[in-house]
Design an enzyme around this catalytic site. Structure first.
Site, mmCIF file in Angstrom:
data_model
loop_
_atom_site.group_PDB
_atom_site.id
_atom_site.type_symbol
_atom_site.label_atom_id
_atom_site.label_comp_id
_atom_site.label_asym_id
_atom_site.label_seq_id
_atom_site.Cartn_x
_atom_site.Cartn_y
_atom_site.Cartn_z
ATOM 1 N N LYS A 116 0.831 -1.204 0.000
ATOM 2 C CA LYS A 116 0.000 0.000 0.000
ATOM 3 C C LYS A 116 0.866 1.255 0.000
ATOM 4 O O LYS A 116 0.508 2.268 -0.619
ATOM 5 C CB LYS A 116 -0.914 0.004 1.232
ATOM 6 C CG LYS A 116 -1.821 -1.219 1.354
ATOM 7 C CD LYS A 116 -2.873 -1.236 0.275
ATOM 8 C CE LYS A 116 -3.925 -2.312 0.532
ATOM 9 N NZ LYS A 116 -3.423 -3.676 0.433
ATOM 10 N N LYS A 237 -16.990 -5.400 1.870
ATOM 11 C CA LYS A 237 -18.195 -5.047 1.121
ATOM 12 C C LYS A 237 -19.280 -6.107 1.277
ATOM 13 O O LYS A 237 -18.997 -7.300 1.305
ATOM 14 C CB LYS A 237 -17.838 -4.918 -0.364
ATOM 15 C CG LYS A 237 -16.723 -3.919 -0.648
ATOM 16 C CD LYS A 237 -16.068 -4.171 -1.992
ATOM 17 C CE LYS A 237 -14.853 -3.291 -2.185
ATOM 18 N NZ LYS A 237 -14.065 -3.664 -3.389
ATOM 19 N N ARG A 292 -6.521 -8.111 -9.757
ATOM 20 C CA ARG A 292 -7.206 -9.400 -9.974
ATOM 21 C C ARG A 292 -8.659 -9.133 -10.341
ATOM 22 O O ARG A 292 -9.101 -7.985 -10.376
ATOM 23 C CB ARG A 292 -7.155 -10.222 -8.688
ATOM 24 C CG ARG A 292 -7.760 -9.457 -7.510
ATOM 25 C CD ARG A 292 -7.929 -10.272 -6.281
ATOM 26 N NE ARG A 292 -8.209 -9.470 -5.102
ATOM 27 C CZ ARG A 292 -9.353 -8.904 -4.793
ATOM 28 N NH1 ARG A 292 -10.377 -9.030 -5.622
ATOM 29 N NH2 ARG A 292 -9.510 -8.190 -3.697
ATOM 30 N N ARG A 338 -23.941 -9.849 -1.178
ATOM 31 C CA ARG A 338 -23.192 -11.053 -0.807
ATOM 32 C C ARG A 338 -23.925 -11.744 0.343
ATOM 33 O O ARG A 338 -24.133 -11.133 1.404
ATOM 34 C CB ARG A 338 -21.783 -10.691 -0.362
ATOM 35 C CG ARG A 338 -20.990 -9.920 -1.405
ATOM 36 C CD ARG A 338 -19.568 -9.703 -0.937
ATOM 37 N NE ARG A 338 -18.838 -8.795 -1.822
ATOM 38 C CZ ARG A 338 -17.534 -8.560 -1.742
ATOM 39 N NH1 ARG A 338 -16.824 -9.170 -0.800
ATOM 40 N NH2 ARG A 338 -16.943 -7.721 -2.572
#
Length: 456
Positions: A116, A237, A292, A338
């Site tokens: 990061k 999330k 990804r 989700r």
């Protein structure tokens, strides 16, 4: 195009990749652990091989064993999915050295963007706005306090090698910082093998909005518009939608342009996501890059009509991008939720046997489980993604609420009660959500009230 692909992953994303490979006539090979012997993806693949015992360290993270299998089975490429080895630079390098194509960017890019701190430096040098903060590793809590005082509270301490919300915490004072620094550093070391910590200014009422990009080896880069991912629990999330209901068209264009510049600057190849935080004045700041496929990629597939796994395969096989930016338009609105095997209030995982499972036929469902499957404590507790698409956001929300009403999961606790409350919440319908939405509107209290009423 490839003839044979090994999928170095499990569950939902393994099934998702198999689906596209089958459509393209690609032979699929999967690995599986002892805990996953009866999982659907093992049966869906053309070939499946036991790779180890249940813990990921003893199975899905065994880099050398996976590559040896790839060579033994003479596969052309390895698709890492998301999580696990998908952003492991050493694994990508080992694949290349073994003569097996890694479906993703180069190991050098993964390594740079995986840190990061290095990513912040790289993106600032490329001209992207970054969140005010520290650009080097902080050695101890005393240095952290001095850094926080120079930035101004509140601040977020973060693990440079972190992900999934691990190793990060918001603090509002010297005392909180001193308590939080060591514990998060320890967690970062345990999870990522790297305890390097840094610090950013905490943006209040910020939104998490990201831009999907595709890039080929010939220097072509396009964006596939934005996704809003602000509704989160524990910095992870739980609901994503595309496009963001918050951005003005001007900000949308500026963010997309910044994402393309970022990808071009680092020589990116394949699918990737540039994540931003956006404040209430529509100012945006680089947060991180995911090198990804994202869990939430289906909402982008709905609004663009593209199959992102297919595009990944074609790019990795050496094909030029099939689309130019001018070919793409946003079509309607898409929302994904989700479904997790977890307590809807405490968010603690809830492993166990799924005794009943059914979904709405009017939604797309990406899942890695079936009725009678056992959710184990070894892996991420996400069991399905329910994705809907409408001609506009209001219609998409109506479809989401209908799909959730038809979703049945019995035998284990799930976050379905939470998702149902969010779907009908006025602030969500208005698009007034940010990363602290659950806390600010006390959503879990509403969930508890509804559950108490339903239980009499």
């Amino acid at each position: 195009m490839f003839d044979k692909v090994l999928i170095a992953n499990r569950g939902e994303i393994a099934s998702r990749i198999i689906k596209t490979c089958k459509r393209l006539g690609i032979h699929t090979v999967v690995i599986f652990s002892e805990a996953d012997t009866e999982m659907p993806f093992v049966k869906e693949a053309d070939d499946a091989f036991l790779i180890g015992t249940s813990r990921v360290q003893d199975s899905y993270l065994k880099m050398d064993a996976i590559i040896d299998l790839a060579k033994q089975e003479k596969v052309d490429a390895i698709h890492p999915g998301y999580g696990l080895l998908s952003e492991n630079a050493d694994f990508a390098k080992k694949c290349t050295e073994a003569g097996v194509t890694f479906i993703g960017p180069t190991s050098e890019v993964i390594r740079t963007m995986g840190s990061k701190i290095e990513a912040r430096k790289t993106m600032e040098a490329a001209g992207l706005p970054v969140i005010p903060g520290i650009f080097h590793g902080i050695k101890d809590e005393n240095e952290a306090v001095l850094a926080a005082q120079s930035i101004g509270y509140p601040v977020m301490i973060k693990a440079s090698a972190g992900g999934g919300g691990i190793g990060m915490e918001t603090v509002y004072s010297n005392e909180e910082l001193k308590k939080a620094f060591e514990s998060n550093q320890r967690r970062s070391t345990a999870f990522f093998g790297d305890g390097t910590m840094y610090m950013e200014k905490k943006l209040e009422n910020a939104r998490h909005i990201e831009v999907q990009i595709l890039a080929d080896r010939y220097g072509n880069v396009i964006h596939l518009f934005d996704r809003e991912c602000s509704i989160q629990r524990r910095h992870q999330k739980i609901l994503e939608e595309a496009p963001s209901p918050f951005l003005t068209e001007k900000t949308r264009e500026r963010m997309a342009e910044a994402a393309v510049i970022a990808a071009q600057n680092i020589g990116y190849q394949n699918a990737g996501t540039i994540e931003f935080l956006v404040d209430s004045e529509q100012n945006f700041y680089f947060l991180e890059m995911n090198t990804r496929l994202q869990v939430e990629h289906p909402v982008t597939e709905f609004i663009t009509g593209l199959d992102l796994v297919e595009e990944q395969l074609r790019i990795a096989a050496g094909e030029e991008l099939r689309y130019r930016q001018g070919d793409l338009r946003i079509k309607g609105h898409s929302i994904e939720v989700r479904v997790y095997a977890e307590d809807p209030i405490t968010f603690y995982p809830s492993p166990g046997l799924i005794t009943k499972l059914s979904f709405s036929k009017d939604s797309r469902v990406d899942t890695g489980v079936q009725e009678g499957a056992k959710v184990t404590p070894y892996y991420d507790p996400m069991i399905a993604k329910v994705i809907v698409h409408g001609s506009n956001r209001s219609q998409a929300i109506e479809k989401l609420n209908s799909a959730l009403n038809y979703t049945v999961v019995e035998g284990i606790k799930t976050n379905l009660p939470l998702l149902k409350v969010i779907g009908k919440h006025e602030k969500f319908k208005q698009g007034s959500t940010w990363t602290t939405y659950l806390q600010d509107y006390q959503i879990t209290s509403l969930v508890k009230e509804r559950m108490d009423i339903s239980h009499g």
